[in-house]
Design a protein around this motif. Structure first.
Motif, PDB file in Angstrom:
ATOM      1  N   ARG A 238       0.838  -1.447  -0.066  1.00 29.47           N
ATOM      2  CA  ARG A 238      -0.043  -0.083   0.014  1.00 29.47           C
ATOM      3  C   ARG A 238       0.814   1.626  -0.021  1.00 29.47           C
ATOM      4  NH1 ARG A 238      -4.513  -1.649   4.256  1.00 29.47           N
ATOM      5  NH2 ARG A 238      -5.627  -2.933   2.812  1.00 29.47           N
ATOM      6  N   LEU A 239       1.993   1.002   0.580  1.00 33.71           N
ATOM      7  CA  LEU A 239       2.743   2.367   0.576  1.00 33.71           C
ATOM      8  C   LEU A 239       3.371   2.570  -0.698  1.00 33.71           C
ATOM      9  CD1 LEU A 239       4.693   1.947   4.083  1.00 33.71           C
ATOM     10  CD2 LEU A 239       2.828   3.702   3.671  1.00 33.71           C
ATOM     11  N   GLY A 240       3.368   1.482  -1.574  1.00 35.63           N
ATOM     12  CA  GLY A 240       3.890   1.731  -2.959  1.00 35.63           C
ATOM     13  C   GLY A 240       4.970   0.893  -3.287  1.00 35.63           C
ATOM     14  N   HIS A 241       5.501   0.177  -2.258  1.00 39.19           N
ATOM     15  CA  HIS A 241       6.499  -0.958  -2.623  1.00 39.19           C
ATOM     16  C   HIS A 241       6.353  -1.928  -3.537  1.00 39.19           C
ATOM     17  CE1 HIS A 241       9.162   0.872   0.337  1.00 39.19           C
ATOM     18  NE2 HIS A 241       8.278   1.107   1.190  1.00 39.19           N
ATOM     19  N   ARG A 242       7.261  -2.373  -4.662  1.00 44.05           N
ATOM     20  CA  ARG A 242       6.909  -3.489  -5.180  1.00 44.05           C
ATOM     21  C   ARG A 242       7.918  -4.357  -5.380  1.00 44.05           C
ATOM     22  NH1 ARG A 242       3.308  -3.240  -9.017  1.00 44.05           N
ATOM     23  NH2 ARG A 242       4.541  -4.505 -10.600  1.00 44.05           N
ATOM     24  N   ARG A 243       9.010  -3.854  -4.952  1.00 38.68           N
ATOM     25  CA  ARG A 243      10.258  -4.826  -4.867  1.00 38.68           C
ATOM     26  C   ARG A 243      10.487  -5.009  -3.433  1.00 38.68           C
ATOM     27  NH1 ARG A 243      12.717  -6.856  -8.578  1.00 38.68           N
ATOM     28  NH2 ARG A 243      14.931  -7.399  -7.418  1.00 38.68           N
ATOM     29  N   ILE A 244       9.904  -6.183  -2.926  1.00 38.15           N
ATOM     30  CA  ILE A 244       9.794  -6.330  -1.433  1.00 38.15           C
ATOM     31  C   ILE A 244      10.636  -7.601  -1.175  1.00 38.15           C
ATOM     32  CG2 ILE A 244       8.370  -6.929   0.679  1.00 38.15           C
ATOM     33  CD1 ILE A 244       6.211  -5.477  -0.847  1.00 38.15           C
ATOM     34  N   ALA A 245      11.744  -7.619  -0.604  1.00 34.98           N
ATOM     35  CA  ALA A 245      12.538  -8.938  -0.269  1.00 34.98           C
ATOM     36  C   ALA A 245      11.932  -9.238   1.121  1.00 34.98           C
ATOM     37  CB  ALA A 245      13.996  -8.381  -0.209  1.00 34.98           C
ATOM     38  N   PHE A 246      12.290 -10.801   1.087  1.00 38.91           N
ATOM     39  CA  PHE A 246      11.966 -11.382   2.411  1.00 38.91           C
ATOM     40  C   PHE A 246      13.278 -12.077   2.819  1.00 38.91           C
ATOM     41  CE2 PHE A 246      10.473 -15.337   4.237  1.00 38.91           C
ATOM     42  CZ  PHE A 246       9.512 -14.892   5.229  1.00 38.91           C
ATOM     43  N   LEU A 247      13.444 -11.729   4.109  1.00 39.48           N
ATOM     44  CA  LEU A 247      14.449 -12.612   4.853  1.00 39.48           C
ATOM     45  C   LEU A 247      14.030 -13.666   5.873  1.00 39.48           C
ATOM     46  CD1 LEU A 247      16.530  -9.503   6.621  1.00 39.48           C
ATOM     47  CD2 LEU A 247      16.873 -10.814   4.174  1.00 39.48           C
ATOM     48  N   GLY A 248      14.095 -14.808   5.078  1.00 38.02           N
ATOM     49  CA  GLY A 248      13.366 -16.083   5.518  1.00 38.02           C
ATOM     50  C   GLY A 248      14.239 -16.820   6.416  1.00 38.02           C
ATOM     51  N   ALA A 249      13.675 -17.941   7.099  1.00 38.38           N
ATOM     52  CA  ALA A 249      14.401 -18.783   7.904  1.00 38.38           C
ATOM     53  C   ALA A 249      14.236 -20.134   7.534  1.00 38.38           C
ATOM     54  CB  ALA A 249      14.030 -18.609   9.368  1.00 38.38           C
ATOM     55  N   PRO A 250      15.105 -20.939   7.875  1.00 42.19           N
ATOM     56  CA  PRO A 250      14.955 -22.515   7.403  1.00 42.19           C
ATOM     57  C   PRO A 250      13.554 -23.217   7.634  1.00 42.19           C
ATOM     58  CG  PRO A 250      16.794 -22.272   8.863  1.00 42.19           C
ATOM     59  CD  PRO A 250      16.166 -20.866   9.041  1.00 42.19           C
ATOM     60  N   GLU A 251      13.166 -23.392   6.488  1.00 42.36           N
ATOM     61  CA  GLU A 251      11.725 -23.845   6.400  1.00 42.36           C
ATOM     62  C   GLU A 251      11.273 -25.003   7.094  1.00 42.36           C
ATOM     63  OE1 GLU A 251       9.016 -22.763   2.970  1.00 42.36           O
ATOM     64  OE2 GLU A 251      10.795 -22.213   1.973  1.00 42.36           O
ATOM     65  N   ASN A 252      11.928 -25.648   7.527  1.00 40.64           N
ATOM     66  CA  ASN A 252      11.736 -26.893   8.259  1.00 40.64           C
ATOM     67  C   ASN A 252      10.873 -26.392   9.780  1.00 40.64           C
ATOM     68  OD1 ASN A 252      14.303 -26.174   9.206  1.00 40.64           O
ATOM     69  ND2 ASN A 252      14.580 -28.010  10.382  1.00 40.64           N
ATOM     70  N   LEU A 253      11.489 -25.042  10.264  1.00 38.69           N
ATOM     71  CA  LEU A 253      10.773 -24.702  11.240  1.00 38.69           C
ATOM     72  C   LEU A 253       9.238 -23.944  10.825  1.00 38.69           C
ATOM     73  CD1 LEU A 253      13.752 -22.321  12.675  1.00 38.69           C
ATOM     74  CD2 LEU A 253      12.754 -24.364  13.716  1.00 38.69           C
ATOM     75  N   MET A 254       8.547 -24.615  11.402  1.00 38.66           N
ATOM     76  CA  MET A 254       7.043 -24.422  11.164  1.00 38.66           C
ATOM     77  C   MET A 254       6.732 -22.968  11.048  1.00 38.66           C
ATOM     78  SD  MET A 254       4.309 -25.936  10.242  1.00 38.66           S
ATOM     79  CE  MET A 254       2.762 -25.350   9.774  1.00 38.66           C
ATOM     80  N   PHE A 255       7.022 -22.147  12.084  1.00 40.47           N
ATOM     81  CA  PHE A 255       6.974 -20.600  12.058  1.00 40.47           C
ATOM     82  C   PHE A 255       7.465 -19.813  10.882  1.00 40.47           C
ATOM     83  CE2 PHE A 255      10.906 -20.062  14.089  1.00 40.47           C
ATOM     84  CZ  PHE A 255      11.266 -18.857  13.753  1.00 40.47           C
ATOM     85  N   ALA A 256       8.601 -20.439  10.641  1.00 38.09           N
ATOM     86  CA  ALA A 256       9.259 -19.969   9.268  1.00 38.09           C
ATOM     87  C   ALA A 256       8.475 -20.007   7.993  1.00 38.09           C
ATOM     88  CB  ALA A 256      10.738 -20.037   9.372  1.00 38.09           C
ATOM     89  N   HIS A 257       8.489 -21.342   7.882  1.00 36.90           N
ATOM     90  CA  HIS A 257       7.415 -21.708   6.845  1.00 36.90           C
ATOM     91  C   HIS A 257       5.908 -20.862   6.747  1.00 36.90           C
ATOM     92  CE1 HIS A 257       5.554 -24.346   3.914  1.00 36.90           C
ATOM     93  NE2 HIS A 257       4.520 -24.491   4.635  1.00 36.90           N
ATOM     94  N   CYS A 258       5.392 -20.729   7.783  1.00 36.43           N
ATOM     95  CA  CYS A 258       4.073 -19.847   7.892  1.00 36.43           C
ATOM     96  C   CYS A 258       4.454 -18.438   7.417  1.00 36.43           C
ATOM     97  CB  CYS A 258       3.488 -19.969   9.240  1.00 36.43           C
ATOM     98  SG  CYS A 258       3.036 -21.579   9.436  1.00 36.43           S
ATOM     99  N   ARG A 259       5.487 -17.759   7.813  1.00 37.01           N
ATOM    100  CA  ARG A 259       5.765 -16.601   7.578  1.00 37.01           C
ATOM    101  C   ARG A 259       5.993 -16.363   5.987  1.00 37.01           C
ATOM    102  NH1 ARG A 259       8.727 -14.691  13.328  1.00 37.01           N
ATOM    103  NH2 ARG A 259       6.797 -15.475  14.537  1.00 37.01           N
ATOM    104  N   LYS A 260       6.705 -17.338   5.538  1.00 39.80           N
ATOM    105  CA  LYS A 260       6.902 -17.248   4.286  1.00 39.80           C
ATOM    106  C   LYS A 260       5.824 -17.513   3.342  1.00 39.80           C
ATOM    107  CE  LYS A 260       9.971 -19.094   0.554  1.00 39.80           C
ATOM    108  NZ  LYS A 260      11.319 -20.036   0.381  1.00 39.80           N
TER     109      LYS A 260
END
Lengths: 358, 358
Positions: B193-215
């Motif tokens: 909404r603020l106008g960003h189009r190139r939004i990066a994501f700093l993820g965590a290992p996806e075997n961690l459930m919470f990391a997976h959900c957030r991704k």
DNA sequence: TTGAAAGCGCTAACAA
DNA sequence: TTGTTAGCGCTTTCAA
């Protein structure tokens, strides 16, 4: 066939629970013999031992710790009561220290019993309760106070404990501590050499021993450098980042603000950095800020924080090891340890005072 | 006069140890009666009760927990194994969570048994050991994995536990969790909404459930906003500030860097802020950075961090309460809880994308 | 309303 | 080399 007991229905996971009696029955020996065989007493024949061990592993025997503990009157557990107030509690110190004692305790076959109590009456009552009901074999103390009733109590009762930190009001006891006075002197000396004369100090409540030491270090450091200590440059905070932030704003808003700020811990220093930045200052150039502890955050803050290293994890391990030595009688009177800290110079203190006031 | 036993010499603090037998002798009743009097059984006469209680408090009687536990076959202890690797471990998450369960446990009369194990074989063995040797009445799990062997094991054995976090590979079990997918969608929506189009994501290992959900939340959020997900904008880190710092530098050094960075947790976001600042960027103006968790540091970072609130302390309390309910049989089958998080907008995300890349 | 006795599971002194 | 016996301190039938 082992009869299915009422217990089973209530606690299905106990289904497999095998006792010495079961083994005894299986190998046709007495419970006593089985017990001694498993403990490798040398008055048990090798054949019997082999037989018993075989049976034990076949049945998946695991000793009932509760029974062992009652018999031996020891718990194989170390107590650790965190002195903390309410909810919003998240000092990196504690988790790192806990990891240190936790891992070492595991290595040595001990459990850690953790509780949290606000310092004071309730806390002391917790110590009493735990001691008297035989819940732990010894205590690990942190955040010692200059006048520490916990230590007094434990010394009086002769209950085993090791503290991270010294105290003032008692006789000798086993501790590990870092020489905070020396550490803070290093900081001040460094800042003075960079040309700073108005060096502020973000302190913490002085009933905390380590806070007192660090403040002493500040005062002595100033004296050493031939600088006057201006009371208006000395604050007392609560060790949180928020507090460092607020106290720093106050300092910056005075007519003659400091050119350097030495905080009693990293968290407050980080708050100080934020505060300085929010006033448009360039930390490391316009103002020098230093911390104490070298928590992981210090390394990657912006700018990276000049601080005094404190090996919390290792201290946790040492404390734990000493305590177990006392409990088992291996080292009933361990020598206390006073670590000499070292200064870690990073960018937050800059290399030269740019605007030496006065 | 109680005879001075050998025990006394070895363990002086046990001097005062008073047993039911002592009380019984003093009041001239049987041990049985004393026991029942103290437990307020209604088949004991009021006079006897009064007498017994009087004597108990005079003698300073404190029940021997070890004996009680053996008898009752419960430990009044909750197990908490921190999944952690080496020394430099200091996630604010754990200390706050621990305070939550610690305080609640105290309130309910339970102890916490803490251990630390790196996730994997050794960890599972620790669970087995502790279960089978009756060391705790139940477990509290954190940092659930998508495929979580701890949960599988505990479900199989029927051992009481409550987890902070969901998992994928098992049947139902009691948990408290926050809807991380939803939370991260809120973040992305806000940034878009603020106008960003190139939004990066700093993820965590996806075997961690919470990391997976957030991704997942990130991906869905991007879809929702009609933005393409560029794999080069998605990283996988280890949740530390240091890692957030490094990953961000990499992102910034690409030909077309992101204008916004959504981190999977606050620690990485703080690292990202440092990284951006070290590249001379003005966070909140030149680049937007967001976190997740709302740790205390988020509030006072510079600039303050936009993040998603996670009431860790309260979750700790809830988990603890649920577990005790299961153990005591009061609430054998508690309902799991999924919390809806809320976005906390601070300055690190700015109010408008200033340089919306395409 | 009370007490005797059994037992939780294990260890250890003492006999055999 | 092994077994008998006696607890550790407490709770809880069961009988009086």
């Amino acid at each position: 066939m082992k009869p299915v007991s009422k217990t089973f229905w209530l606690f299905p996971w106990r289904q497999m629970s095998v006792t010495l009696k079961d083994i005894a029955r299986k190998v046709g020996k007495s419970v006593t013999t089985v017990s001694r065989a498993l403990h490798d007493y040398d008055d048990v024949s090798p054949e019997t031992k082999a037989l018993v061990r075989q049976a034990a592993s076949e049945l998946g025997y695991i000793p009932n710790i509760l029974a062992q503990r009652l018999q031996k009157q020891r718990t194989d557990t170390l107590g650790f009561i965190l002195p903390t107030f309410g909810p919003r509690f998240s000092d990196p110190f504690f988790s790192e220290f806990l990891a240190g004692i936790g891992n070492k305790a595991t290595e040595l076959g001990y459990d850690i019993l953790v509780a949290t109590r606000p310092p004071g009456e309730e806390e002391l009552r917790a110590y009493r309760d735990i001691v008297q009901s035989y819940r732990v074999d010894g205590f690990i103390l942190v955040r010692t106070r200059r006048n520490d009733c916990r230590i007094q109590y434990l010394l009086e009762t002769g209950f085993p404990f090791v503290a991270f930190g010294r105290t003032e009001n008692t006789g000798p006891y086993p501790y590990v501590d870092e020489d905070g006075e020396y550490g803070m002197r290093l900081v001040v000396r460094h800042l003075a050499r960079l040309g700073h004369r108005r060096i502020a100090f973000l302190g913490a409540p002085e009933n905390l021993m380590f806070a007192h030491c660090r403040k002493q270090g500040y005062i002595h450091g100033m004296e050493e450098a031939g600088l006057p200590t201006d009371p208006s440059l000395i604050t007392t905070g609560d060790l949180t980042q928020r507090d460092g932030y607020e106290k720093t704003l106050q300092l910056l808003d005075t007519p003659s603000p400091p050119t350097a700020i030495a905080a009693s811990n990293d968290l407050m220093a980080l708050g100080a950095i934020s505060a300085a930045q929010s006033r448009g200052l360039h930390v490391g150039a316009d103002i020098a800020i230093t911390g104490f502890d070298n928590i992981p955050l210090a390394e990657t803050s912006h700018p990276p924080l000049t601080t005094v290293h404190q090996p919390i994890y290792q201290i946790g391990q040492m404390v734990c090891e000493m305590l177990v030595g006392i409990i088992t009688g291996a080292h009933p009177h361990p020598e206390s340890v006073l670590l000499k800290p070292s200064l870690i110079v990073r960018e937050s203190c800059g290399t030269q005072a740019t605007a030496p006031a006065n």
